[in-house]
Design a protein around this motif. Structure first.
Motif, mmCIF file in Angstrom:
data_model
loop_
_atom_site.group_PDB
_atom_site.id
_atom_site.type_symbol
_atom_site.label_atom_id
_atom_site.label_comp_id
_atom_site.label_asym_id
_atom_site.label_seq_id
_atom_site.Cartn_x
_atom_site.Cartn_y
_atom_site.Cartn_z
ATOM 1 N N ILE A 11 77.403 45.462 1.365
ATOM 2 C CA ILE A 11 77.569 46.776 2.081
ATOM 3 C C ILE A 11 77.556 47.935 0.914
ATOM 4 C CG2 ILE A 11 79.178 48.223 3.369
ATOM 5 C CD1 ILE A 11 79.860 45.349 4.694
ATOM 6 N N VAL A 12 78.257 47.628 -0.229
ATOM 7 C CA VAL A 12 78.364 48.824 -1.108
ATOM 8 C C VAL A 12 77.120 48.870 -1.875
ATOM 9 C CG1 VAL A 12 79.314 49.192 -3.479
ATOM 10 C CG2 VAL A 12 80.727 48.300 -1.592
ATOM 11 N N GLU A 13 76.268 47.814 -2.216
ATOM 12 C CA GLU A 13 75.233 47.718 -2.647
ATOM 13 C C GLU A 13 73.954 48.750 -1.590
ATOM 14 O OE1 GLU A 13 71.611 44.665 -3.844
ATOM 15 O OE2 GLU A 13 73.499 44.441 -4.689
ATOM 16 N N TYR A 14 73.870 48.429 -0.441
ATOM 17 C CA TYR A 14 73.190 48.928 0.755
ATOM 18 C C TYR A 14 73.589 50.455 0.635
ATOM 19 C CZ TYR A 14 70.363 49.820 5.043
ATOM 20 O OH TYR A 14 69.709 50.272 5.928
ATOM 21 N N VAL A 15 74.942 50.777 0.947
ATOM 22 C CA VAL A 15 75.112 52.129 0.976
ATOM 23 C C VAL A 15 74.721 52.967 -0.120
ATOM 24 C CG1 VAL A 15 77.113 53.624 0.996
ATOM 25 C CG2 VAL A 15 77.216 51.520 2.805
ATOM 26 N N ASP A 16 74.817 52.278 -1.501
ATOM 27 C CA ASP A 16 74.194 53.070 -2.354
ATOM 28 C C ASP A 16 72.944 53.473 -2.478
ATOM 29 O OD1 ASP A 16 74.784 54.217 -5.256
ATOM 30 O OD2 ASP A 16 73.639 52.297 -5.935
ATOM 31 N N ARG A 45 69.879 46.217 10.612
ATOM 32 C CA ARG A 45 70.463 45.463 9.644
ATOM 33 C C ARG A 45 71.825 45.168 9.941
ATOM 34 N NH1 ARG A 45 68.774 46.421 3.377
ATOM 35 N NH2 ARG A 45 66.650 45.834 4.363
ATOM 36 N N THR A 46 72.332 43.998 9.718
ATOM 37 C CA THR A 46 73.953 43.600 9.907
ATOM 38 C C THR A 46 74.240 43.065 8.367
ATOM 39 O OG1 THR A 46 73.493 43.317 12.149
ATOM 40 C CG2 THR A 46 75.501 42.461 11.203
ATOM 41 N N LEU A 47 75.117 43.633 8.002
ATOM 42 C CA LEU A 47 75.810 43.260 6.422
ATOM 43 C C LEU A 47 77.021 42.674 6.646
ATOM 44 C CD1 LEU A 47 74.208 45.939 3.943
ATOM 45 C CD2 LEU A 47 73.222 43.393 4.645
ATOM 46 N N VAL A 58 81.941 44.452 8.526
ATOM 47 C CA VAL A 58 80.499 44.375 9.078
ATOM 48 C C VAL A 58 79.934 45.884 9.164
ATOM 49 C CG1 VAL A 58 79.095 43.515 10.808
ATOM 50 C CG2 VAL A 58 81.113 42.270 10.391
ATOM 51 N N PHE A 59 78.656 45.961 8.352
ATOM 52 C CA PHE A 59 78.144 47.210 8.660
ATOM 53 C C PHE A 59 76.794 46.983 9.157
ATOM 54 C CE2 PHE A 59 75.507 50.818 6.409
ATOM 55 C CZ PHE A 59 75.833 51.524 6.968
ATOM 56 N N VAL A 60 76.600 47.836 10.421
ATOM 57 C CA VAL A 60 75.331 47.751 11.100
ATOM 58 C C VAL A 60 74.493 49.019 10.860
ATOM 59 C CG1 VAL A 60 74.285 47.337 13.482
ATOM 60 C CG2 VAL A 60 76.508 46.221 12.891
ATOM 61 N N HIS A 61 73.344 48.983 10.518
ATOM 62 C CA HIS A 61 72.629 50.323 10.205
ATOM 63 C C HIS A 61 70.902 49.894 10.428
ATOM 64 C CE1 HIS A 61 70.341 53.171 7.738
ATOM 65 N NE2 HIS A 61 71.229 54.053 8.445
ATOM 66 N N ASP A 62 70.152 50.715 11.081
ATOM 67 C CA ASP A 62 68.724 50.441 11.337
ATOM 68 C C ASP A 62 68.524 49.057 11.507
ATOM 69 O OD1 ASP A 62 67.765 53.071 10.995
ATOM 70 O OD2 ASP A 62 67.475 52.949 8.786
ATOM 71 N N VAL A 66 84.462 51.289 3.054
ATOM 72 C CA VAL A 66 84.877 52.719 3.617
ATOM 73 C C VAL A 66 84.845 53.831 2.444
ATOM 74 C CG1 VAL A 66 86.653 54.135 4.660
ATOM 75 C CG2 VAL A 66 86.070 51.877 5.695
ATOM 76 N N LEU A 67 85.240 53.290 1.168
ATOM 77 C CA LEU A 67 85.203 54.216 0.143
ATOM 78 C C LEU A 67 83.706 54.112 -0.317
ATOM 79 C CD1 LEU A 67 88.766 52.779 -1.675
ATOM 80 C CD2 LEU A 67 88.148 55.105 -0.768
ATOM 81 N N ALA A 68 83.058 53.322 -0.294
ATOM 82 C CA ALA A 68 81.599 53.408 -0.959
ATOM 83 C C ALA A 68 80.910 54.286 -0.028
ATOM 84 C CB ALA A 68 81.202 51.825 -0.655
#
Length: 97
Positions: free
Chosen positions: A83-88, A75-77, A69-73, A34-36
């Motif tokens: 997640i932090v690397e991807y959000v970056d 992609r599921t991480l 769990v992060f779901v985007h485009d 969340v913070l990232a």
């Protein structure tokens, strides 16, 4: 906040729910994700998940049934570091001079 499994144009971040099941709980990995996202200015729908009573729709996303769990485009991480690397890669760091 969105319901579990709700679509989002930005991304959905499933996190451990707090005692009221409406806020982010005490999971350091969920908080890290969340913070990232917040620091990078990436808009996410944060979805608290009661880990003692996991919805079937959440378990369909992740076999492990753990957060975050992060779901985007498409992609599921499921790892907070990933997640932090991807959000970056998605956001820009407005905190940098």
């Amino acid at each position: 906040m969105s319901a579990v499994g709700a679509p989002s144009a930005t991304g959905v971040l499933y996190v451990k729910a707090g005692p009221d099941e409406k806020c982010v709980g005490d999971c350091p990995f969920s908080l890290k994700a969340v913070l990232a996202a917040n620091l990078k200015g990436v808009k996410v729908d944060v979805v608290p998940v009661d880990l003692s009573n996991k919805p079937a729709s959440f378990l369909a996303i992740t076999e492990a049934g753990s957060t975050p769990v992060f779901v985007h485009d498409g992609r599921t991480l499921t790892d907070s570091a990933e997640i932090v690397e991807y959000v970056d890669t998605l956001g820009t760091d407005s905190a940098q001079p």
